[in-house]
Design a protein around this motif. Structure first.
Motif, PDB file in Angstrom:
ATOM      1  N   LYS A  73      57.111  60.271  93.497  1.00 14.88           N
ATOM      2  CA  LYS A  73      56.926  61.398  92.582  1.00 14.88           C
ATOM      3  C   LYS A  73      57.059  60.870  91.171  1.00 14.88           C
ATOM      4  O   LYS A  73      57.141  59.655  90.980  1.00 14.88           O
ATOM      5  N   ASN A  74      57.100  61.751  90.192  1.00 17.60           N
ATOM      6  CA  ASN A  74      57.010  61.362  88.786  1.00 17.60           C
ATOM      7  C   ASN A  74      57.556  59.984  88.440  1.00 17.60           C
ATOM      8  O   ASN A  74      56.825  59.111  88.064  1.00 17.60           O
ATOM      9  N   ASN A  75      58.844  59.795  88.513  1.00 22.35           N
ATOM     10  CA  ASN A  75      59.457  58.542  88.083  1.00 22.35           C
ATOM     11  C   ASN A  75      60.037  57.730  89.234  1.00 22.35           C
ATOM     12  O   ASN A  75      60.772  56.777  89.001  1.00 22.35           O
ATOM     13  N   LEU A  76      59.736  58.106  90.463  1.00 23.94           N
ATOM     14  CA  LEU A  76      60.348  57.478  91.624  1.00 23.94           C
ATOM     15  C   LEU A  76      59.317  56.681  92.423  1.00 23.94           C
ATOM     16  O   LEU A  76      58.243  57.179  92.740  1.00 23.94           O
ATOM     17  N   TYR A  77      59.679  55.433  92.731  1.00 25.22           N
ATOM     18  CA  TYR A  77      58.837  54.540  93.517  1.00 25.22           C
ATOM     19  C   TYR A  77      59.626  54.075  94.731  1.00 25.22           C
ATOM     20  O   TYR A  77      60.858  54.041  94.702  1.00 25.22           O
ATOM     21  N   VAL A  78      58.914  53.670  95.789  1.00 26.84           N
ATOM     22  CA  VAL A  78      59.575  53.147  96.982  1.00 26.84           C
ATOM     23  C   VAL A  78      58.855  51.881  97.427  1.00 26.84           C
ATOM     24  O   VAL A  78      57.634  51.764  97.305  1.00 26.84           O
ATOM     25  N   LYS A  79      59.621  50.945  97.935  1.00 28.95           N
ATOM     26  CA  LYS A  79      59.085  49.696  98.473  1.00 28.95           C
ATOM     27  C   LYS A  79      59.787  49.393  99.782  1.00 28.95           C
ATOM     28  O   LYS A  79      61.011  49.407  99.852  1.00 28.95           O
ATOM     29  N   ASN A  80      59.027  49.127 100.827  1.00 31.55           N
ATOM     30  CA  ASN A  80      59.601  48.650 102.087  1.00 31.55           C
ATOM     31  C   ASN A  80      59.792  47.152 101.961  1.00 31.55           C
ATOM     32  O   ASN A  80      58.836  46.427 101.685  1.00 31.55           O
ATOM     33  N   PHE A  81      61.030  46.716 102.125  1.00 29.73           N
ATOM     34  CA  PHE A  81      61.358  45.292 101.988  1.00 29.73           C
ATOM     35  C   PHE A  81      62.548  44.981 102.873  1.00 29.73           C
ATOM     36  O   PHE A  81      63.531  45.723 102.884  1.00 29.73           O
ATOM     37  N   ASP A  82      62.458  43.911 103.619  1.00 26.81           N
ATOM     38  CA  ASP A  82      63.564  43.448 104.448  1.00 26.81           C
ATOM     39  C   ASP A  82      64.059  44.564 105.380  1.00 26.81           C
ATOM     40  O   ASP A  82      65.258  44.803 105.508  1.00 26.81           O
ATOM     41  N   ASN A  83      63.127  45.283 105.993  1.00 26.01           N
ATOM     42  CA  ASN A  83      63.406  46.367 106.940  1.00 26.01           C
ATOM     43  C   ASN A  83      64.177  47.538 106.346  1.00 26.01           C
ATOM     44  O   ASN A  83      64.958  48.192 107.029  1.00 26.01           O
ATOM     45  N   LYS A  84      63.990  47.798 105.067  1.00 27.52           N
ATOM     46  CA  LYS A  84      64.618  48.962 104.450  1.00 27.52           C
ATOM     47  C   LYS A  84      63.719  49.503 103.349  1.00 27.52           C
ATOM     48  O   LYS A  84      62.861  48.806 102.826  1.00 27.52           O
ATOM     49  N   LYS A  85      63.941  50.775 103.022  1.00 24.78           N
ATOM     50  CA  LYS A  85      63.226  51.399 101.915  1.00 24.78           C
ATOM     51  C   LYS A  85      64.093  51.298 100.673  1.00 24.78           C
ATOM     52  O   LYS A  85      65.247  51.727 100.680  1.00 24.78           O
ATOM     53  N   ILE A  86      63.519  50.752  99.616  1.00 30.94           N
ATOM     54  CA  ILE A  86      64.237  50.593  98.366  1.00 30.94           C
ATOM     55  C   ILE A  86      63.563  51.481  97.332  1.00 30.94           C
ATOM     56  O   ILE A  86      62.349  51.429  97.147  1.00 30.94           O
ATOM     57  N   TYR A  87      64.362  52.310  96.671  1.00 36.15           N
ATOM     58  CA  TYR A  87      63.850  53.270  95.701  1.00 36.15           C
ATOM     59  C   TYR A  87      64.172  52.805  94.287  1.00 36.15           C
ATOM     60  O   TYR A  87      65.249  52.260  94.026  1.00 36.15           O
ATOM     61  N   PHE A  88      63.233  53.076  93.378  1.00 34.94           N
ATOM     62  CA  PHE A  88      63.361  52.692  91.977  1.00 34.94           C
ATOM     63  C   PHE A  88      63.093  53.905  91.113  1.00 34.94           C
ATOM     64  O   PHE A  88      62.063  54.551  91.265  1.00 34.94           O
TER      65      PHE A  88
END
Length: 168
Positions: A102-117
């Protein structure tokens, strides 16, 4: 600790178009388990593709991330751990595929987990994820300011008498 460093390094390498290529920021980090929360504080320094973390509370720890190695110096333990970064950990490519949630939130799947920025005004404000043992790890960044650092800040410095551990 290694995945966290990699993710942070990835962010400041290419993933988002950030306001500054060289800056410093205070940070606080929390690791929440079912029974306990541990809090950390410190400062992080970024210059192009180099990162230097200086944890100051509750104990001191220094972490240098370069293009091919991560050095973690823990004065209280009198040890330095060195991690090689393999091609599968290529931080320059991994974050390019982060998805906007959404607006300012990103997600990346890395090392078997979801990491949010969380990104605001082209500056990273927060990173959070659940680690391998289901702890919630959260990093908040504040007092972000542009700086022009000398490269020697990003060169690992630890006493010669410490134990050196080479990790995979």
């Amino acid at each position: 600790m290694k995945p966290l460093i990699l993710i942070f390094f990835m962010i400041f390498s290419y993933g988002f178009e950030l306001k500054y290529k060289s800056f410093e920021s205070d940070f606080n980090q929390s690791v929440e388990s079912e029974n306990k929360t541990i809090h950390y504080q410190g400062k992080v320094y970024i210059k192009d593709n180099l990162v230097f973390w200086h944890y100051t509370k509750p104990i001191e720890k220094k972490i240098w991330a370069t293009l091919n190695k991560i050095y973690i110096y823990e004065p209280d333990l009198e040890q330095t751990t060195i991690h090689n970064i393999s091609k599968k950990d290529n931080f320059f490519e991994l974050l390019k595929t982060a998805k906007k949630v959404k607006n300012n939130l990103y997600v990346k799947n890395f090392d078997n987990k979801k990491i949010y920025f969380l990104i605001k005004n082209k500056m990273i404000k927060k990173i959070y994820y659940k680690d391998k043992i289901d702890n919630l790890v959260t990093l908040n960044f504040y007092n972000i300011s542009p700086k022009n650092f000398k490269l020697d800040l990003f060169m690992p410095k630890y006493p010669k008498y410490v134990d050196i551990i080479y990790a995979k």
